[in-house]
Design a protein around this motif. Structure first.
Motif, PDB file in Angstrom:
ATOM      1  N   SER A  44      11.704 -63.148  55.044  1.00 44.75           N
ATOM      2  CA  SER A  44      10.537 -64.030  55.072  1.00 44.75           C
ATOM      3  C   SER A  44      10.044 -64.219  56.504  1.00 44.75           C
ATOM      4  CB  SER A  44      10.892 -65.389  54.458  1.00 44.75           C
ATOM      5  OG  SER A  44      11.799 -66.080  55.300  1.00 44.75           O
ATOM      6  N   ILE A  45       8.800 -64.610  56.634  1.00 43.37           N
ATOM      7  CA  ILE A  45       8.221 -64.871  57.951  1.00 43.37           C
ATOM      8  C   ILE A  45       8.952 -66.023  58.656  1.00 43.37           C
ATOM      9  CG2 ILE A  45       6.121 -65.597  59.177  1.00 43.37           C
ATOM     10  CD1 ILE A  45       6.188 -62.616  58.279  1.00 43.37           C
ATOM     11  N   PRO A  46       9.278 -67.126  57.978  1.00 41.89           N
ATOM     12  CA  PRO A  46      10.053 -68.174  58.671  1.00 41.89           C
ATOM     13  C   PRO A  46      11.392 -67.646  59.198  1.00 41.89           C
ATOM     14  CG  PRO A  46       9.120 -69.064  56.661  1.00 41.89           C
ATOM     15  CD  PRO A  46       8.858 -67.575  56.636  1.00 41.89           C
ATOM     16  N   PHE A  47      12.013 -66.759  58.443  1.00 47.61           N
ATOM     17  CA  PHE A  47      13.278 -66.167  58.868  1.00 47.61           C
ATOM     18  C   PHE A  47      13.072 -65.283  60.097  1.00 47.61           C
ATOM     19  CE2 PHE A  47      16.712 -63.021  58.543  1.00 47.61           C
ATOM     20  CZ  PHE A  47      17.802 -63.868  58.492  1.00 47.61           C
ATOM     21  N   VAL A  48      12.008 -64.480  60.097  1.00 41.48           N
ATOM     22  CA  VAL A  48      11.674 -63.628  61.246  1.00 41.48           C
ATOM     23  C   VAL A  48      11.496 -64.488  62.492  1.00 41.48           C
ATOM     24  CG1 VAL A  48       9.897 -62.121  62.236  1.00 41.48           C
ATOM     25  CG2 VAL A  48      10.630 -61.778  59.865  1.00 41.48           C
ATOM     26  N   LYS A  49      10.762 -65.591  62.343  1.00 46.85           N
ATOM     27  CA  LYS A  49      10.491 -66.467  63.490  1.00 46.85           C
ATOM     28  C   LYS A  49      11.763 -67.086  64.043  1.00 46.85           C
ATOM     29  CE  LYS A  49       5.782 -67.665  62.201  1.00 46.85           C
ATOM     30  NZ  LYS A  49       4.853 -68.718  61.860  1.00 46.85           N
ATOM     31  N   VAL A  50      12.601 -67.618  63.168  1.00 46.60           N
ATOM     32  CA  VAL A  50      13.815 -68.301  63.622  1.00 46.60           C
ATOM     33  C   VAL A  50      14.798 -67.320  64.244  1.00 46.60           C
ATOM     34  CG1 VAL A  50      15.850 -69.576  62.834  1.00 46.60           C
ATOM     35  CG2 VAL A  50      13.602 -70.272  62.085  1.00 46.60           C
ATOM     36  N   LEU A  51      15.072 -66.227  63.555  1.00 47.51           N
ATOM     37  CA  LEU A  51      16.008 -65.251  64.121  1.00 47.51           C
ATOM     38  C   LEU A  51      15.413 -64.591  65.357  1.00 47.51           C
ATOM     39  CD1 LEU A  51      18.616 -65.248  62.597  1.00 47.51           C
ATOM     40  CD2 LEU A  51      18.134 -62.945  61.839  1.00 47.51           C
ATOM     41  N   GLY A  52      14.104 -64.343  65.329  1.00 51.34           N
ATOM     42  CA  GLY A  52      13.442 -63.764  66.492  1.00 51.34           C
ATOM     43  C   GLY A  52      13.573 -64.652  67.715  1.00 51.34           C
ATOM     44  N   MET A  53      13.391 -65.961  67.525  1.00 53.43           N
ATOM     45  CA  MET A  53      13.556 -66.891  68.644  1.00 53.43           C
ATOM     46  C   MET A  53      14.984 -66.852  69.180  1.00 53.43           C
ATOM     47  SD  MET A  53      11.289 -70.303  67.830  1.00 53.43           S
ATOM     48  CE  MET A  53      12.290 -70.749  66.434  1.00 53.43           C
ATOM     49  N   MET A  54      15.942 -66.772  68.274  1.00 52.83           N
ATOM     50  CA  MET A  54      17.341 -66.718  68.694  1.00 52.83           C
ATOM     51  C   MET A  54      17.620 -65.419  69.451  1.00 52.83           C
ATOM     52  SD  MET A  54      20.798 -67.393  66.485  1.00 52.83           S
ATOM     53  CE  MET A  54      20.978 -65.827  65.675  1.00 52.83           C
ATOM     54  N   PHE A  55      17.145 -64.299  68.917  1.00 55.39           N
ATOM     55  CA  PHE A  55      17.412 -62.996  69.533  1.00 55.39           C
ATOM     56  C   PHE A  55      16.736 -62.823  70.890  1.00 55.39           C
ATOM     57  CE2 PHE A  55      18.159 -60.685  65.201  1.00 55.39           C
ATOM     58  CZ  PHE A  55      19.398 -61.284  65.106  1.00 55.39           C
ATOM     59  N   THR A  56      15.697 -63.603  71.184  1.00 56.35           N
ATOM     60  CA  THR A  56      15.013 -63.472  72.472  1.00 56.35           C
ATOM     61  C   THR A  56      15.602 -64.358  73.567  1.00 56.35           C
ATOM     62  OG1 THR A  56      13.320 -65.065  71.808  1.00 56.35           O
ATOM     63  CG2 THR A  56      12.800 -62.723  71.493  1.00 56.35           C
ATOM     64  N   THR A  57      16.593 -65.174  73.234  1.00 56.18           N
ATOM     65  CA  THR A  57      17.219 -65.985  74.280  1.00 56.18           C
ATOM     66  C   THR A  57      18.030 -65.084  75.206  1.00 56.18           C
ATOM     67  OG1 THR A  57      19.208 -66.435  72.978  1.00 56.18           O
ATOM     68  CG2 THR A  57      17.384 -68.033  72.782  1.00 56.18           C
ATOM     69  N   LYS A  58      18.159 -65.498  76.441  1.00 56.64           N
ATOM     70  CA  LYS A  58      18.893 -64.703  77.430  1.00 56.64           C
ATOM     71  C   LYS A  58      20.328 -64.444  76.969  1.00 56.64           C
ATOM     72  CE  LYS A  58      20.244 -64.500  82.307  1.00 56.64           C
ATOM     73  NZ  LYS A  58      21.122 -63.423  82.040  1.00 56.64           N
ATOM     74  N   ALA A  59      20.962 -65.458  76.389  1.00 60.08           N
ATOM     75  CA  ALA A  59      22.353 -65.298  75.937  1.00 60.08           C
ATOM     76  C   ALA A  59      22.466 -64.178  74.903  1.00 60.08           C
ATOM     77  CB  ALA A  59      22.878 -66.612  75.366  1.00 60.08           C
TER      78      ALA A  59
END
Length: 120
Positions: A44-59
């Motif tokens: 889902s798009i909400p899932f893409v957004k949430v995981l995408g935000m997590m995956f773009t963190t420096k950590a």
């Protein structure tokens, strides 16, 4: 559709990472590796957004691009980003204006990790 408590959990982790919270890189790789073993299309798009935000963190970028992150998991990650692309493209057909940020997020993920279509 996204069901259960996945979104709130991933959102909390993404927020912690964005705010500079420390999560051991090995634990982060283990957690994300486990996610990659069970997640598949459709997403889902909400899932893409949430995981995408997590995956773009420096950590996450540091942990997932390290030599310690298993090569097979890297392939799964790039396939998941391919799934994200498919979901965003489908959403863009229905709502082009709303999808612009999602397209940018997926392009950013693709540049960080690559993107690959799943084998049929």
């Amino acid at each position: 559709a996204t069901q259960g408590q996945g979104l709130p959990v991933f959102s909390a982790i993404a927020e912690k990472l964005r705010q500079g919270g420390v999560i051991d890189a090995a634990l982060l790789r283990y957690f994300i590796g486990g996610i990659l073993d069970v997640i598949g299309p459709p997403v889902s798009i909400p899932f893409v957004k949430v995981l995408g935000m997590m995956f773009t963190t420096k950590a996450c970028v540091d942990a997932l691009n390290s030599t310690f992150f298993d090569a097979k998991k890297k392939v799964l990650l790039s396939e998941l980003i391919g799934d994200f692309e498919d979901a965003v493209m489908e959403n863009e057909k229905q709502s082009p204006r709303a999808a612009a940020d999602d397209v940018a997020l997926v392009a950013n993920l693709r540049s960080m990790y690559g993107s690959k279509k799943r084998a049929s």
